[in-house]
Design a protein around this motif. Structure first.
Motif, mmCIF file in Angstrom:
data_model
loop_
_atom_site.group_PDB
_atom_site.id
_atom_site.type_symbol
_atom_site.label_atom_id
_atom_site.label_comp_id
_atom_site.label_asym_id
_atom_site.label_seq_id
_atom_site.Cartn_x
_atom_site.Cartn_y
_atom_site.Cartn_z
ATOM 1 N N ASN A 1 0.578 -1.305 -0.358
ATOM 2 C CA ASN A 1 0.423 -0.283 -0.244
ATOM 3 C C ASN A 1 0.789 1.177 0.055
ATOM 4 O O ASN A 1 0.789 1.959 1.348
ATOM 5 C CB ASN A 1 -0.821 -0.078 1.498
ATOM 6 N N LEU A 2 1.361 1.620 -0.907
ATOM 7 C CA LEU A 2 2.198 2.532 -1.440
ATOM 8 C C LEU A 2 2.033 3.531 -1.460
ATOM 9 O O LEU A 2 0.473 3.414 -2.631
ATOM 10 C CB LEU A 2 3.770 2.229 -2.575
ATOM 11 N N GLY A 3 2.619 5.225 -1.062
ATOM 12 C CA GLY A 3 1.908 6.482 -2.061
ATOM 13 C C GLY A 3 2.577 6.631 -2.577
ATOM 14 O O GLY A 3 2.578 8.098 -3.082
ATOM 15 N N LEU A 4 4.104 6.299 -2.867
ATOM 16 C CA LEU A 4 5.282 7.136 -3.248
ATOM 17 C C LEU A 4 4.815 7.241 -4.321
ATOM 18 O O LEU A 4 4.833 6.105 -5.321
ATOM 19 C CB LEU A 4 6.227 6.948 -2.906
ATOM 20 N N ARG A 5 4.911 8.418 -4.887
ATOM 21 C CA ARG A 5 4.477 8.296 -6.743
ATOM 22 C C ARG A 5 5.941 8.207 -7.443
ATOM 23 O O ARG A 5 6.929 9.016 -7.863
ATOM 24 C CB ARG A 5 3.966 9.446 -7.272
ATOM 25 N N MET A 6 6.409 7.302 -8.677
ATOM 26 C CA MET A 6 6.928 7.892 -10.010
ATOM 27 C C MET A 6 6.953 7.301 -11.093
ATOM 28 O O MET A 6 5.826 6.643 -11.086
ATOM 29 C CB MET A 6 8.081 6.583 -9.709
ATOM 30 N N GLU A 7 6.537 8.684 -12.142
ATOM 31 C CA GLU A 7 6.132 8.621 -13.512
ATOM 32 C C GLU A 7 7.488 8.994 -13.799
ATOM 33 O O GLU A 7 8.434 9.664 -14.187
ATOM 34 C CB GLU A 7 5.305 10.115 -12.630
ATOM 35 N N ARG A 8 7.332 8.426 -15.024
ATOM 36 C CA ARG A 8 8.099 8.731 -16.677
ATOM 37 C C ARG A 8 8.128 9.286 -16.991
ATOM 38 O O ARG A 8 6.981 9.672 -17.201
ATOM 39 C CB ARG A 8 7.681 7.282 -17.040
ATOM 40 N N ASP A 9 8.881 10.437 -17.118
ATOM 41 C CA ASP A 9 9.591 11.546 -17.834
ATOM 42 C C ASP A 9 10.905 11.597 -18.871
ATOM 43 O O ASP A 9 11.395 11.856 -18.605
ATOM 44 C CB ASP A 9 9.088 12.589 -17.075
ATOM 45 N N GLY A 10 10.569 11.903 -20.291
ATOM 46 C CA GLY A 10 11.124 10.694 -21.412
ATOM 47 C C GLY A 10 11.901 10.259 -20.474
ATOM 48 O O GLY A 10 11.565 8.287 -20.818
ATOM 49 N N ASP A 11 13.431 10.182 -20.677
ATOM 50 C CA ASP A 11 13.918 8.697 -20.166
ATOM 51 C C ASP A 11 14.089 8.632 -18.844
ATOM 52 O O ASP A 11 15.799 8.511 -17.959
ATOM 53 C CB ASP A 11 14.944 9.349 -21.022
ATOM 54 N N HIS A 12 13.259 9.779 -17.801
ATOM 55 C CA HIS A 12 13.866 9.734 -16.480
ATOM 56 C C HIS A 12 12.553 8.839 -15.698
ATOM 57 O O HIS A 12 11.140 9.032 -16.792
ATOM 58 C CB HIS A 12 14.377 11.414 -15.703
ATOM 59 N N TYR A 13 12.273 8.955 -14.913
ATOM 60 C CA TYR A 13 11.894 9.019 -13.949
ATOM 61 C C TYR A 13 11.251 9.444 -12.650
ATOM 62 O O TYR A 13 13.150 10.121 -11.944
ATOM 63 C CB TYR A 13 10.989 7.256 -12.862
ATOM 64 N N VAL A 14 9.800 10.137 -12.766
ATOM 65 C CA VAL A 14 10.597 11.495 -11.395
ATOM 66 C C VAL A 14 9.873 10.786 -9.692
ATOM 67 O O VAL A 14 8.682 10.403 -10.497
ATOM 68 C CB VAL A 14 9.407 12.570 -11.903
ATOM 69 N N ILE A 15 10.310 10.999 -9.113
ATOM 70 C CA ILE A 15 9.678 10.196 -8.014
ATOM 71 C C ILE A 15 9.499 11.260 -6.526
ATOM 72 O O ILE A 15 10.436 12.462 -6.339
ATOM 73 C CB ILE A 15 10.701 9.372 -6.551
#
Length: 386
Positions: free
Chosen positions: A137-151
């Motif tokens: 049950n995780l709330g930490l978000r990781m979203e793809r942005d081009g050639d990186h992930y943003v956390i």
């Protein structure tokens, strides 16, 4: 150390090496390192130079390609000298297995040799403030942005968060309703912009330290993803069976050292004109714990033996995670009391060992969670979740 059916000449050799290093180099500074609250990285490098860190990793990364039992006997010997310094073995083997199995080849080549040599350590970030035992049950978000992930978000109760170079991080990339299926794993270098850390003031294990990690728009190269996106939790968590078995031996190593010291003590200490060993109220208590520690040790080594042969060992690993930490605490507590006020004083290490082993009744999965895992394995998911 009592020989077991798992022992071989090669295993004896690595145990002797680990014991010599542990007793001569690690044991003398146990309580000072704990009081200072600092990991001695020079000592970690010495350990790596001897081949005592993650020996199960392939030779191309500096390991020996050894059986998993090798790491078991190493952590047991290190924990006899310093329970908390044994985290070096635990974290290296757990994170080493994760990177070896799921990292991109170039990432593994960049990070694993330094891990094995003791040049750096890696942490693992799963727990969150609102999650606790509900690990998926995780709330930490990781979203793809081009050639990186943003956390973005927070992790807490993270071991070695201030002495590690990087952290294997679990973050949600899917929808909350996806549960574990929407969680990914990524290796995050801890020197990236946007990362801040804190250190808790704990009653034990301060040498390795625990604390929080905050991620504020942290950009991680996409090639640092571990496993498949959205499947990291399911894939990577399989490696925790290995670490749970090591934790069992870590706790039992400390308990065994305490028992050995106390057996010697009752042969020398006299009361009412006799050695304490002449009183069954003392010896039977120690005999009881000695029996249980040996049984738990066999159970823990059996879990590693099963892993070495590619056989199922999830239930066995869960058993080694809930019982040995509790048993070690109870055994060390008994040893402390038998030593009287000297055991209660800070001159002897029993009080420190007691505080250190207590932490693993909480961290890396509580006894309740481990018993749930055993029930799932034995009764089946359909029956338990009906």
């Amino acid at each position: 150390m009592t020989r077991t059916i798992f022992d071989t000449e090669e295993l004896d050799s690595i145990r002797d090496l680990a014991r010599k290093f542990a007793q001569e180099r690690v044991a003398p500074g146990y309580q000072k390192r704990e009081n200072d609250g600092q990991m001695d990285m020079a000592l970690v490098r010495e350990m790596g130079e001897l081949g005592l860190i993650a020996p199960e990793l392939p030779e191309e990364f500096g390991g020996m390609g050894a059986d998993f039992l090798y790491s078991g006997v190493i952590i047991e010997e290190i924990a006899r000298a310093d329970f908390t310094f044994a985290y070096v073995s635990l974290l290296a083997s757990l994170n080493g297995q994760i990177l070896n199995a799921f990292a991109k080849p170039e990432v593994a080549r960049d990070w694993l040799p330094g891990l094995v040599s003791g040049e750096h350590m890696l942490a693992i970030a799963l727990t969150e403030p609102k999650g606790g035992s509900d690990a998926a049950n995780l709330g930490l978000r990781m979203e793809r942005d081009g050639d990186h992930y943003v956390i973005n978000g927070e992790k807490t109760s993270i071991s070695a968060n201030q002495c590690a170079k990087g952290v294997v991080t679990f973050a949600r990339t899917g929808r909350p309703e996806d549960g574990a299926r929407g969680v990914s794993a990524v290796l995050v270098p801890l020197d990236l912009p946007g990362i801040t850390t804190s250190k808790f003031s704990n009653m034990g294990q301060n040498q390795i330290g625990h604390g929080s990690i905050w991620f504020d728009n942290v950009r991680v190269p996409a090639e640092y993803l571990l496993g498949d996106e959205g499947k990291g939790f399911v894939q990577v968590m399989q490696g925790f069976d290995f670490s749970r078995s090591l934790i069992g031996l870590q706790c039992l190593g400390t308990a065994r050292q305490s028992l050995d010291e106390t057996w010697a003590y009752i042969g020398e200490r006299r009361a009412f004109g006799k050695p304490l060993a002449a009183f069954q109220g003392v010896t039977h208590q120690l005999a009881d714990f000695d029996t249980k520690v040996e049984a738990a040790r066999l159970m823990s080594m059996n879990a590693l033996w099963l892993k070495d042969r590619g056989l199922p060992h999830t239930a066995e690993a869960a058993m080694t995670k809930w019982w040995p930490p509790l048993l070690a605490y109870e055994a060390i507590h008994a040893c402390l009391l038998i030593h009287g006020h000297a055991g209660y004083a800070q001159d002897l290490p029993f009080q420190q060992r007691l505080r250190d082993v207590l932490g693993l009744q909480i961290g890396d999965g509580t006894a309740h969670i481990m018993k749930n895992i055993i029930a799932l394995e034995r009764a089946g998911k359909d029956a338990v979740r009906a």
